[in-house]
Design an enzyme around this catalytic site. Structure first.
Site, mmCIF file in Angstrom:
data_model
loop_
_atom_site.group_PDB
_atom_site.id
_atom_site.type_symbol
_atom_site.label_atom_id
_atom_site.label_comp_id
_atom_site.label_asym_id
_atom_site.label_seq_id
_atom_site.Cartn_x
_atom_site.Cartn_y
_atom_site.Cartn_z
ATOM 1 N N ALA A 78 0.831 -1.199 0.000
ATOM 2 C CA ALA A 78 0.000 0.000 0.000
ATOM 3 C C ALA A 78 0.870 1.255 0.000
ATOM 4 O O ALA A 78 1.942 1.287 0.607
ATOM 5 C CB ALA A 78 -0.920 -0.004 1.223
ATOM 6 N N TYR A 79 0.394 2.279 -0.713
ATOM 7 C CA TYR A 79 1.085 3.575 -0.777
ATOM 8 C C TYR A 79 2.513 3.430 -1.339
ATOM 9 O O TYR A 79 3.407 4.188 -0.980
ATOM 10 C CB TYR A 79 1.125 4.241 0.607
ATOM 11 C CG TYR A 79 -0.222 4.303 1.267
ATOM 12 C CD1 TYR A 79 -1.228 5.150 0.781
ATOM 13 C CD2 TYR A 79 -0.516 3.488 2.370
ATOM 14 C CE1 TYR A 79 -2.494 5.192 1.374
ATOM 15 C CE2 TYR A 79 -1.770 3.523 2.960
ATOM 16 C CZ TYR A 79 -2.750 4.381 2.458
ATOM 17 O OH TYR A 79 -4.002 4.407 3.044
ATOM 18 N N ARG A 80 2.689 2.429 -2.203
ATOM 19 C CA ARG A 80 3.978 2.158 -2.847
ATOM 20 C C ARG A 80 5.068 1.789 -1.843
ATOM 21 O O ARG A 80 6.257 1.887 -2.142
ATOM 22 C CB ARG A 80 4.417 3.332 -3.732
ATOM 23 C CG ARG A 80 3.407 3.672 -4.828
ATOM 24 C CD ARG A 80 4.007 4.560 -5.902
ATOM 25 N NE ARG A 80 5.110 3.909 -6.619
ATOM 26 C CZ ARG A 80 4.961 3.003 -7.582
ATOM 27 N NH1 ARG A 80 3.752 2.591 -7.937
ATOM 28 N NH2 ARG A 80 6.021 2.493 -8.185
ATOM 29 N N LEU A 81 4.670 1.334 -0.673
ATOM 30 C CA LEU A 81 5.634 0.833 0.317
ATOM 31 C C LEU A 81 5.792 -0.673 0.105
ATOM 32 O O LEU A 81 5.375 -1.501 0.918
ATOM 33 C CB LEU A 81 5.164 1.160 1.735
ATOM 34 C CG LEU A 81 4.995 2.654 2.039
ATOM 35 C CD1 LEU A 81 4.547 2.865 3.486
ATOM 36 C CD2 LEU A 81 6.300 3.409 1.778
ATOM 37 N N HIS A 82 6.374 -1.014 -1.043
ATOM 38 C CA HIS A 82 6.492 -2.411 -1.438
ATOM 39 C C HIS A 82 7.464 -3.173 -0.535
ATOM 40 O O HIS A 82 8.336 -2.581 0.100
ATOM 41 C CB HIS A 82 6.986 -2.500 -2.885
ATOM 42 C CG HIS A 82 6.256 -1.612 -3.838
ATOM 43 N ND1 HIS A 82 4.883 -1.601 -3.954
ATOM 44 C CD2 HIS A 82 6.716 -0.676 -4.720
ATOM 45 C CE1 HIS A 82 4.526 -0.711 -4.874
ATOM 46 N NE2 HIS A 82 5.614 -0.132 -5.340
#
Length: 201
Positions: A176-180
């Site tokens: 989520a939120y590009r917090l891969h």
């Protein structure tokens, strides 16, 4: 120690990839075993193309091709390769870099014999990666090799497998939120133990 759990749990990245591929086979509509294979030519210029992964072994990843093709020659010349597998439905990605060896024995024979007759004859007919005058000449070559080899062609000596033994494996999952989540397994040689590191997304 890294804070790995869930889909990243386990010490052997090859086994994790095997599990991920099994999951992808249930949800990916086409070719869940497709991988983008990268090689380097004699000028150091990279090449990339899609191939199909056919086997995951304890020591590496196996696919098959014409040894005389551009990728075959580049793999033989450098002994190194990289590939990426991406499963859009799972939102996961695998990256592998490693050392290459041929698989041209009994396993290659068995896989060749498992293919459809048309695919086996096509392997004989295609001078892969070389210039082709027109499609009609390829069709004529298929007819010629069919007449010569019949319905039980043996595996051509110029066709077989390559095994990529990994020195580096990166596993990626969408967050989520590009917090891969990204984890990389590295080792200096095939006989060394893996070192695992979490990477910034």
């Amino acid at each position: 120690m890294t804070d790995r759990s869930g889909i990243f749990a386990g010490d052997d990245p090859i086994e994790i990839i095997r599990t991920w591929l099994a999951e992808a086979e249930k949800v990916e509509p086409n070719d869940p075993n497709a991988m983008a294979l990268s090689t380097v030519d004699s000028d150091g210029l990279p090449n990339a193309r899609m191939v199909l992964l056919k086997d995951i072994e304890p020591d590496g990843f196996v696919f098959y091709t014409n040894y005389g093709s551009a990728k075959g020659q580049e793999l033989d010349a450098t002994g190194k390769a990289a590939f990426v597998m991406h499963w859009k439905t799972l939102r996961r990605q695998v990256r592998v870099r490693g050392l290459v060896s041929r698989e041209d024995g009994a396993k290659a024979d068995a896989y060749y014999e498992s293919r459809s007759l048309k695919s086996r004859l096509g392997a004989w007919a295609s001078d892969q990666s070389k210039p082709l005058k027109n499609k009609a000449s390829l069709v004529a070559e298929v007819a010629k090799v069919t007449a010569k080899h019949g319905t039980a062609p043996k595996r051509p000596s110029f066709w077989g497998g390559f095994r990529i033994a990994p020195l580096e494996v990166e596993l990626w999952a969408d967050g989520a939120y590009r917090l891969h989540d990204r984890f990389v397994w590295k080792r200096a040689s095939l006989s060394d133990s893996w070192e695992t590191i979490r990477l910034n997304p």
